[in-house]
Each structure stands twice: as C-alpha cells, then as structure tokens.
Design a protein around this motif. Structure first.
Motif, PDB file in Angstrom:
ATOM      1  N   GLU A  77      -9.447  56.511  16.634  1.00 52.27           N
ATOM      2  CA  GLU A  77      -9.364  55.674  17.574  1.00 52.27           C
ATOM      3  C   GLU A  77      -8.268  55.720  18.718  1.00 52.27           C
ATOM      4  O   GLU A  77      -7.058  55.827  18.529  1.00 52.27           O
ATOM      5  N   ARG A 102      -4.928  49.170  21.729  1.00 52.34           N
ATOM      6  CA  ARG A 102      -6.225  49.755  21.367  1.00 52.34           C
ATOM      7  C   ARG A 102      -7.029  50.122  22.809  1.00 52.34           C
ATOM      8  O   ARG A 102      -7.477  49.244  23.622  1.00 52.34           O
ATOM      9  N   ASP A 103      -7.191  51.208  23.143  1.00 52.35           N
ATOM     10  CA  ASP A 103      -7.851  51.711  24.653  1.00 52.35           C
ATOM     11  C   ASP A 103      -9.322  50.955  24.657  1.00 52.35           C
ATOM     12  O   ASP A 103      -9.726  50.543  25.767  1.00 52.35           O
ATOM     13  N   ARG A 104     -10.184  50.768  23.491  1.00 50.63           N
ATOM     14  CA  ARG A 104     -11.508  50.355  23.870  1.00 50.63           C
ATOM     15  C   ARG A 104     -11.530  49.064  24.366  1.00 50.63           C
ATOM     16  O   ARG A 104     -12.509  48.534  25.056  1.00 50.63           O
ATOM     17  N   ASP A 105     -10.761  48.221  23.652  1.00 50.21           N
ATOM     18  CA  ASP A 105     -10.691  46.617  24.047  1.00 50.21           C
ATOM     19  C   ASP A 105      -9.473  46.161  24.657  1.00 50.21           C
ATOM     20  O   ASP A 105      -9.325  44.983  24.954  1.00 50.21           O
ATOM     21  N   HIS A 106      -8.437  47.114  24.983  1.00 46.62           N
ATOM     22  CA  HIS A 106      -6.973  46.617  25.244  1.00 46.62           C
ATOM     23  C   HIS A 106      -6.282  45.648  24.471  1.00 46.62           C
ATOM     24  O   HIS A 106      -5.492  45.103  24.815  1.00 46.62           O
TER      25      HIS A 106
END
Length: 152
Positions: A77, A102-106
């Motif tokens: 992730e 977390r990059d995908r959902d900040h």
C-alpha cells in the motif's frame, strides 16, 4: 493531502512482506523505523548529517516518543510520511512530529511525536545546542498559531 501542518518534509513508504505481522497488517514497529528514516532524511536535507553530529560531539536524542496508530496499512500500500520540527526552548530541546498518510484515500494512519534533547555524544549528557544546530534547525521550525492569534 490533508496535512496537519504546512509544508511537511515527506518520503514515500510502502509495506513490504517483511513488514507484515501476524494480524496481516504493517507491524507497529515498522512505523517507528519509518519515523526514524524520515527524521534523518529531513535533517540531511536541512544540512546536518550523522557525521556532523559526530564532529560536533552533539546529537538531538529522543527523550520521549509517542505514536497514535489510527488505521492499519497493508502489503504494497503506497503511503507518504511527513515530518515537521517544532520549537522547544531553542537551547536544549525541540519536538519532531509525524503524520503517515495512505495515498489512495488520503487517510491519516499514524500521528507521532518525539521530544528531543541535545546531548553531548561523548558523555551522553544533556548539553546546549551548538550554533550549527540552531542555524540549521531553528529556521525550519513550524510556527503554529493559536485560534486567537489566527483570528487577529
């Protein structure tokens, strides 16, 4: 990303197979290692290295570490870890804060902070920060306004 403070120094992180624990998420100790990694990277980017610490016989040592583990992260992730310096007394102490996103959902998955104290490496005793530390670290310190100050 929704950072807690302006202009973080950041590095990318991604949990590898060796970082995953028996609960199938990133082991908390790995986050601590990443905080150390980003702290050193930030110090190097500002202009102070471990060699400088040795030459000056001084170091900013962790007196206290505090971590809030908010959400799990998983194998592979993509994450971004930010750090900031905060003023202590400008003579002996400083604070370093961390935020792992977390990059995908900040989503913020970790917040942490270290209380740092300047020590003399050869003796392990607290000593005043040398001028080189003040010249490099103090201009990088984040100034956080209180609610009242921000309204004025």
């Amino acid at each position: 990303m929704a950072w807690d403070y302006p202009n973080p120094f950041t590095i990318s992180a991604m949990p590898q197979a060796c970082d995953i624990d028996g609960l199938n998420h990133t082991n908390n100790a790995v986050y601590v290692q990443w905080c150390e990694k980003v702290g050193w990277a930030h110090s190097h980017a500002l202009g102070l290295t471990l060699d400088d610490y040795r030459r000056l016989d001084r170091a900013m040592a962790i007196r206290r570490g505090e971590y809030d583990y908010l959400l799990p992260t998983l194998l592979g992730e993509p994450l971004t870890l930010g750090t900031w310096l905060f003023a202590g007394n400008g003579k002996l102490t400083m604070e370093r804060r961390f935020q792992l996103v977390r990059d995908r959902d900040h989503a913020t998955v970790l917040r942490g902070r270290w209380d740092l104290v300047c020590i003399e490496l050869s003796r392990g005793q607290a000593r005043r920060m040398p001028p080189e530390f003040c010249q490099v670290y103090l201009p990088a310190v984040v100034t956080v306004l209180t609610t009242q100050e921000a309204m004025e």
